[in-house]
Design a protein around this motif. Sequence first.
Motif, short mmCIF file in Angstrom:
data_model
loop_
_atom_site.label_atom_id
_atom_site.label_comp_id
_atom_site.label_asym_id
_atom_site.label_seq_id
_atom_site.Cartn_x
_atom_site.Cartn_y
_atom_site.Cartn_z
N ALA A 100 -18.70 3.98 14.83
CA ALA A 100 -18.89 4.08 13.38
C ALA A 100 -20.34 4.34 13.01
O ALA A 100 -20.63 4.70 11.88
N SER A 101 -21.25 4.16 13.97
CA SER A 101 -22.68 4.26 13.66
C SER A 101 -23.28 5.62 13.98
O SER A 101 -24.41 5.89 13.59
N VAL A 102 -22.56 6.48 14.71
CA VAL A 102 -23.16 7.71 15.21
C VAL A 102 -22.25 8.90 14.95
O VAL A 102 -21.02 8.78 14.97
N ASP A 103 -22.85 10.07 14.72
CA ASP A 103 -22.10 11.31 14.57
C ASP A 103 -21.73 11.79 15.97
O ASP A 103 -22.56 12.36 16.70
N ALA A 133 -26.24 -3.58 21.19
CA ALA A 133 -25.71 -2.29 21.62
C ALA A 133 -26.20 -1.16 20.73
O ALA A 133 -26.47 -0.05 21.21
N TYR A 134 -26.33 -1.41 19.43
CA TYR A 134 -26.85 -0.35 18.56
C TYR A 134 -28.27 0.03 18.97
O TYR A 134 -28.61 1.23 19.02
N VAL A 135 -29.10 -0.94 19.27
CA VAL A 135 -30.48 -0.66 19.67
C VAL A 135 -30.49 0.13 20.98
O VAL A 135 -31.24 1.11 21.13
N ALA A 136 -29.65 -0.27 21.94
CA ALA A 136 -29.58 0.44 23.21
C ALA A 136 -29.09 1.88 23.02
O ALA A 136 -29.61 2.81 23.64
N LEU A 137 -28.10 2.06 22.17
CA LEU A 137 -27.56 3.40 21.91
C LEU A 137 -28.61 4.29 21.24
O LEU A 137 -28.79 5.46 21.61
N ALA A 138 -29.30 3.75 20.24
CA ALA A 138 -30.33 4.52 19.55
C ALA A 138 -31.45 4.91 20.50
O ALA A 138 -31.96 6.03 20.46
N VAL A 153 -31.95 14.50 17.61
CA VAL A 153 -31.48 13.11 17.66
C VAL A 153 -30.25 13.00 16.76
O VAL A 153 -30.29 13.39 15.59
N PRO A 154 -29.14 12.53 17.28
CA PRO A 154 -27.92 12.44 16.46
C PRO A 154 -28.12 11.59 15.21
O PRO A 154 -28.92 10.65 15.20
N ARG A 155 -27.39 11.94 14.19
CA ARG A 155 -27.40 11.12 12.98
C ARG A 155 -26.80 9.75 13.30
O ARG A 155 -25.70 9.67 13.85
N MET A 156 -27.54 8.71 12.96
CA MET A 156 -27.07 7.35 13.24
C MET A 156 -27.30 6.47 12.02
O MET A 156 -28.30 6.60 11.31
N VAL A 157 -26.36 5.58 11.78
CA VAL A 157 -26.48 4.55 10.75
C VAL A 157 -26.50 3.21 11.47
O VAL A 157 -25.61 2.93 12.28
N PRO A 158 -27.51 2.38 11.23
CA PRO A 158 -27.54 1.08 11.92
C PRO A 158 -26.25 0.29 11.70
O PRO A 158 -25.66 0.32 10.61
N VAL A 159 -25.83 -0.43 12.73
CA VAL A 159 -24.67 -1.30 12.63
C VAL A 159 -25.00 -2.60 13.32
O VAL A 159 -25.72 -2.63 14.33
N ALA A 160 -24.53 -3.70 12.77
CA ALA A 160 -24.76 -5.03 13.34
C ALA A 160 -23.60 -5.93 12.96
O ALA A 160 -22.76 -5.56 12.13
N ALA A 161 -23.55 -7.09 13.59
CA ALA A 161 -22.43 -8.01 13.34
C ALA A 161 -22.93 -9.44 13.29
O ALA A 161 -23.91 -9.79 13.95
N ILE A 162 -22.23 -10.25 12.52
CA ILE A 162 -22.63 -11.65 12.35
C ILE A 162 -21.37 -12.50 12.20
O ILE A 162 -20.34 -12.02 11.70
N VAL A 190 -18.56 -7.01 10.84
CA VAL A 190 -19.35 -5.88 11.32
C VAL A 190 -19.60 -4.96 10.14
O VAL A 190 -18.66 -4.60 9.42
N ALA A 191 -20.86 -4.57 9.94
CA ALA A 191 -21.18 -3.71 8.80
C ALA A 191 -22.34 -2.80 9.15
O ALA A 191 -23.08 -3.03 10.12
N THR A 192 -22.52 -1.76 8.35
CA THR A 192 -23.57 -0.78 8.57
C THR A 192 -24.78 -1.08 7.68
O THR A 192 -24.71 -1.91 6.76
N GLY A 193 -25.85 -0.32 7.94
CA GLY A 193 -27.04 -0.46 7.11
C GLY A 193 -26.84 0.03 5.70
O GLY A 193 -27.68 -0.23 4.83
N GLU A 194 -25.73 0.72 5.44
CA GLU A 194 -25.40 1.15 4.09
C GLU A 194 -24.59 0.10 3.35
O GLU A 194 -24.15 0.32 2.22
N GLY A 195 -24.37 -1.05 4.00
CA GLY A 195 -23.59 -2.12 3.38
C GLY A 195 -22.10 -1.90 3.41
O GLY A 195 -21.34 -2.57 2.70
N LYS A 196 -21.64 -0.97 4.27
CA LYS A 196 -20.20 -0.70 4.38
C LYS A 196 -19.61 -1.50 5.53
O LYS A 196 -20.24 -1.65 6.58
#
Length: 238
Positions: A100-103, A133-138, A153-162, A190-196
């Motif tokens: 969900a974080s990468v094109d 994993a997001y940091v490693a992928l980026a 560099v592929p388009r990426m949106v940060p993603v994290a989970a809590i 789990v959500a993205t840096g866009e708040g989705k």
Amino acid sequence: MRSFDRGPLDLRPLTITPGVSRHAEGSAEVRMGHTWVRVTCSVEERVPPHLLGKASGWVTAEYGMLPRSTHTRSAREAAKGKQSGRTQEIQRLIGRALRASVDLSQLGARTFTLDCDVIEADGGTRCASITAAYVALAQAARNLHARKVISTVPRMVPVAAISVGIVKGTVVTDLDYEEDSAAEVDMNLVATGEGKLVEVQGTAEKGAFARAELDALVDAGLAGVARLIEAQTRALAG
């Protein structure tokens, strides 16, 4: 009193360290309190059969807990000859979150595999795995671009989970193991840096919970994810 003298909505002490592996295309470690997860990203010049000829890359994940990551030794799943249902479910969750974080169309015909190893567990290991994993992928994507393997560099949106939950009637963020085992409601968000939202896994452990409590849990989770993404951004900028 919560661990580390936290308030209800505070995270545990957090550190994100990128570039912890000399060999992997990307890597990161996350420590959230006493939970410690290491992730490497490996890139292979192939894709699964269902993506052949479709001009798309793939992102997948594997997850495992080291035998003494908890207070008693757990046998390696490889020694048992098969993975547990929990492990398979977590791997699928991590893969979905990262896709969900990468094109994927900008990855080329390549598979990016995130290997998530829990070194020490004190609650929230799947969430910490996604965050690392997001940091490693980026980092892997940037390294491939620097080596001219990919043109951009592929388009990426940060993603994290809590993890969030209700413990003794109070909404709390980033549960440790003791809180998780006693929670009336337990949720991973789990959500993205866009708040989705990417995924919400919530369960009433004792009784049921109201819609207003669900909304409060989601709000707390989104706020926690925002703080994690700030830490990811700092780690990748360092």
